[in-house]
Design a protein around this motif. Structure first.
Motif: not given
Length: 174
Positions: A106-110
């Protein structure tokens, strides 16, 4: 608790503080931020934080006036933009990267946690959030294929950011 992120947002560079004081010499730095928030119709609640009676009194005075920023006071926005540009990745959470990650990270969260970590100068929120994730979803799980960066409209080097994040979090244990 100090107003605005434990007092971090009221610690402006002297030249930025001088710009605000020139427009409103009687106003404290937290009041500027509160007044900015008062001008956003979607904001329904503001948690002020205060660690002294004087801070509480200042907060009450700010909200009692119910005064938002005037056009000439919008210099505050340019100051904030400059603060963020120096430390944050410009992720707009479009989500294009998500379907291109072979590890389904989950790149958005990371990236949000990455920005949080750098904005706070290495605070505790991001490391705790990362520790709560399964090992195969942590930044260290990124294989560096760069498929995410190929579709990123902001041209963020996501895999490089995740590698840097992993390093800043003291290696692969997170």
């Amino acid at each position: 608790m100090e107003p605005f992120r434990g007092g971090q947002l009221e610690s402006l560079k002297s030249e930025d503080e001088a710009k605000l004081k020139a427009l409103g010499p009687e106003e404290g730095i937290p009041a500027w931020a509160f007044r900015f928030l008062l001008g956003i119709p979607e904001v329904k609640m503001i948690l002020t934080g205060a660690s002294s009676f004087d801070q509480l009194k200042d907060n009450i005075e700010t909200f009692k006036a119910e005064k938002t920023l005037s056009e000439k006071e919008e210099v505050l926005v340019s100051i904030a933009d400059e603060m963020v540009k120096k430390i944050a990745l410009p992720c707009t959470a479009c989500g294009y990267c998500l379907s291109h990650c072979p590890k389904e990270l989950n790149s958005l969260n990371l990236l949000s946690l990455y920005n949080e970590h750098f904005f706070t100068g290495g605070g505790f929120i991001a490391p705790f959030a990362i520790m709560a994730m399964p090992d195969d979803k942590k930044p260290v799980a990124c294989v560096g294929c760069k498929h995410c960066a190929e579709v990123c409209p902001q041209q963020i080097k996501i895999s490089e950011a995740l590698a840097d994040f992993t390093e800043k979090l003291n290696g692969p244990r997170f």
